[in-house]
Write a protein that holds these residues in place. Structure first.
Motif, PDB file in Angstrom:
ATOM      1  N   GLY A 200       1.323  -1.539  -0.343  1.00 20.53           N
ATOM      2  CA  GLY A 200      -0.157   0.121   0.003  1.00 20.53           C
ATOM      3  C   GLY A 200       0.867   0.789  -0.060  1.00 20.53           C
ATOM      4  N   GLY A 201       2.216   0.911   1.095  1.00 19.66           N
ATOM      5  CA  GLY A 201       2.946   2.108   0.405  1.00 19.66           C
ATOM      6  C   GLY A 201       4.233   2.307  -0.169  1.00 19.66           C
ATOM      7  N   PHE A 202       4.302   1.395  -1.397  1.00 19.06           N
ATOM      8  CA  PHE A 202       4.768   1.529  -2.327  1.00 19.06           C
ATOM      9  C   PHE A 202       4.835   2.694  -3.592  1.00 19.06           C
ATOM     10  N   GLY A 203       5.790   3.045  -4.683  1.00 16.99           N
ATOM     11  CA  GLY A 203       5.336   3.861  -5.044  1.00 16.99           C
ATOM     12  C   GLY A 203       6.819   4.226  -6.441  1.00 16.99           C
ATOM     13  N   VAL A 204       6.271   4.498  -7.344  1.00 22.85           N
ATOM     14  CA  VAL A 204       7.430   4.432  -8.196  1.00 22.85           C
ATOM     15  C   VAL A 204       8.519   6.327  -8.056  1.00 22.85           C
ATOM     16  N   ARG A 205      10.019   5.981  -8.165  1.00 21.64           N
ATOM     17  CA  ARG A 205      10.366   7.122  -8.169  1.00 21.64           C
ATOM     18  C   ARG A 205      10.725   7.246 -10.265  1.00 21.64           C
TER      19      ARG A 205
ATOM     20  N   ARG B 296      11.701  -0.498 -21.704  1.00 24.10           N
ATOM     21  CA  ARG B 296      10.649   0.068 -21.631  1.00 24.10           C
ATOM     22  C   ARG B 296       9.550  -0.427 -20.063  1.00 24.10           C
ATOM     23  N   ARG B 297       8.946  -1.438 -20.049  1.00 24.53           N
ATOM     24  CA  ARG B 297       8.357  -2.089 -19.286  1.00 24.53           C
ATOM     25  C   ARG B 297       8.301  -2.446 -17.802  1.00 24.53           C
ATOM     26  N   TYR B 298      10.623  -3.133 -17.733  1.00 24.09           N
ATOM     27  CA  TYR B 298      11.042  -3.117 -16.397  1.00 24.09           C
ATOM     28  C   TYR B 298      11.139  -1.408 -16.050  1.00 24.09           C
ATOM     29  N   PRO B 299      10.661  -2.287 -14.489  1.00 27.09           N
ATOM     30  CA  PRO B 299      10.601  -3.283 -13.657  1.00 27.09           C
ATOM     31  C   PRO B 299       9.232  -3.757 -13.312  1.00 27.09           C
TER      32      PRO B 299
ATOM     33  N   SER C 113      13.923  -3.373  -7.328  1.00 27.01           N
ATOM     34  CA  SER C 113      14.557  -2.522  -8.389  1.00 27.01           C
ATOM     35  C   SER C 113      14.606  -1.430  -7.958  1.00 27.01           C
ATOM     36  N   PRO C 114      15.741  -0.244  -7.628  1.00 22.53           N
ATOM     37  CA  PRO C 114      15.598   0.790  -7.082  1.00 22.53           C
ATOM     38  C   PRO C 114      14.702   1.943  -7.841  1.00 22.53           C
ATOM     39  N   ARG C 115      13.964   2.029  -8.323  1.00 24.10           N
ATOM     40  CA  ARG C 115      12.381   2.270  -9.062  1.00 24.10           C
ATOM     41  C   ARG C 115      11.704   2.880  -8.281  1.00 24.10           C
ATOM     42  N   ILE C 116      11.888   1.251  -7.635  1.00 19.20           N
ATOM     43  CA  ILE C 116      10.265   0.567  -6.723  1.00 19.20           C
ATOM     44  C   ILE C 116      10.946   1.284  -5.532  1.00 19.20           C
ATOM     45  N   SER C 117      10.180   2.172  -4.490  1.00 19.55           N
ATOM     46  CA  SER C 117      10.388   2.411  -3.185  1.00 19.55           C
ATOM     47  C   SER C 117       9.024   1.858  -2.289  1.00 19.55           C
TER      48      SER C 117
ATOM     49  N   PRO D  48       2.968   7.255  -6.378  1.00 19.47           N
ATOM     50  CA  PRO D  48       1.950   5.992  -5.360  1.00 19.47           C
ATOM     51  C   PRO D  48       1.634   5.514  -6.128  1.00 19.47           C
ATOM     52  N   LEU D  49       1.281   3.775  -5.918  1.00 19.94           N
ATOM     53  CA  LEU D  49       1.063   3.004  -6.765  1.00 19.94           C
ATOM     54  C   LEU D  49      -0.723   2.461  -5.546  1.00 19.94           C
ATOM     55  N   PHE D  50      -0.697   2.918  -5.086  1.00 21.71           N
ATOM     56  CA  PHE D  50      -1.974   2.802  -4.422  1.00 21.71           C
ATOM     57  C   PHE D  50      -2.788   4.570  -4.431  1.00 21.71           C
ATOM     58  N   ASP D  51      -3.827   4.515  -4.367  1.00 24.90           N
ATOM     59  CA  ASP D  51      -4.542   5.636  -3.597  1.00 24.90           C
ATOM     60  C   ASP D  51      -5.046   5.090  -1.882  1.00 24.90           C
TER      61      ASP D  51
END
Length: 257
Positions: free
Chosen positions: A28-33, A108-111, A130-134, A143-146
């Motif tokens: 729930g707290g994950f996001g993308v750099r 381009r699809r990764y990660p 992946s470093p792009r995932i926080s 964020p990935l989730f609202d």
């Protein structure tokens, strides 16, 4: 163009180290750099000398790279990105892709990736190493989730991209099955020569046999023409002129700055 060791664990796709199906309770707290510097860093592909390409991108990929077929059981079309193991000629030391050159959708699809969920649904997964995932919010993290646990607009867009890729990948597998059924794929090597006379051979791949292609029955030729398969084969064959530009690129990168 690659080697592998036997393993009891299923092999993960190229680039991926740990794939997790994303869900609100665990992520729930994950996001993308998602800053420009992060989104345009392809350092993870620096060691890839070939990546899969799908039918939908074959036309543009064939303009930039030789397109071959894997020598393994998948026989997937591959864009050739380098001549020596571990050296992608299109990614520099800072992770920047060579300007003006196509970036394959697989890269381009990764990660992110689609994973099979309950009842055959395609859900969004990611390589969480992946470093792009926080795993926590912060500046530059989208964020990935609202707050209600649903996917954000970014997550929906990523899933749509991954679903399109998975669909085109399946169509490409069907194309390869047609080629294999007619015995059109043959082992081949590329014998290259550097300007100083040094020879270099690239092997371990397949191409369409032009003699076998010309020998196809008329009804198959008509059917494949209507389905657009002949045009795709022509693109693959014409892309083989791309080997020399790879040599030239490799030479230019060996010169001292």
């Amino acid at each position: 163009m690659s080697s592998s060791k036997a393993s009891h664990a299923p092999a993960l796709p190229l680039f991926y180290n740990r794939i997790e199906m994303l869900n609100f309770s665990e992520h729930g707290g994950f996001g993308v750099r998602n800053t420009a510097a992060d989104a345009l860093n392809f350092g993870y592909a620096r060691g890839a000398i070939a990546v899969p390409v799908t039918l939908g991108e074959l036309a543009i990929a064939a303009r930039h790279f030789p397109v071959i077929f894997a020598a393994d059981a998948t026989a997937m079309p591959l864009a050739v990105l380098g001549l020596e193991a571990g050296k992608n000629l299109f990614v520099d030391k800072n992770g920047h892709w060579r300007p003006g050159t196509y970036v394959p959708a697989y890269v381009r699809r990764y990660p992110f990736i689609t994973v099979n969920g309950p009842e055959g649904r395609q859900l969004l997964g990611a390589d969480t190493s992946s470093p792009r995932i926080s795993s926590r919010p912060g500046e530059g993290i989208v964020p990935l989730f609202d707050s209600a646990g649903g996917p954000t607009e970014l997550a929906r867009g990523i899933l749509n991209f991954c679903e399109t890729f998975a669909r085109e990948y399946a169509q490409t597998q069907a194309f390869v099955a047609d080629l294999n059924a007619r015995g059109l794929l043959v082992d081949r090597s590329a014998d290259l020569r550097f300007p100083d006379g040094t020879p270099h051979r690239v092997d371990g791949f397949r191409v369409v046999d032009e003699n076998a292609l010309r020998a196809l029955p008329d009804d198959v030729v008509v059917d494949w023409h209507k389905r657009g398969l002949l045009a795709l084969i022509t693109l693959h064959l014409s892309s083989q002129v791309g080997w020399q530009p790879l040599v030239d690129l490799a030479v230019s990168q060996r010169r001292p700055n």
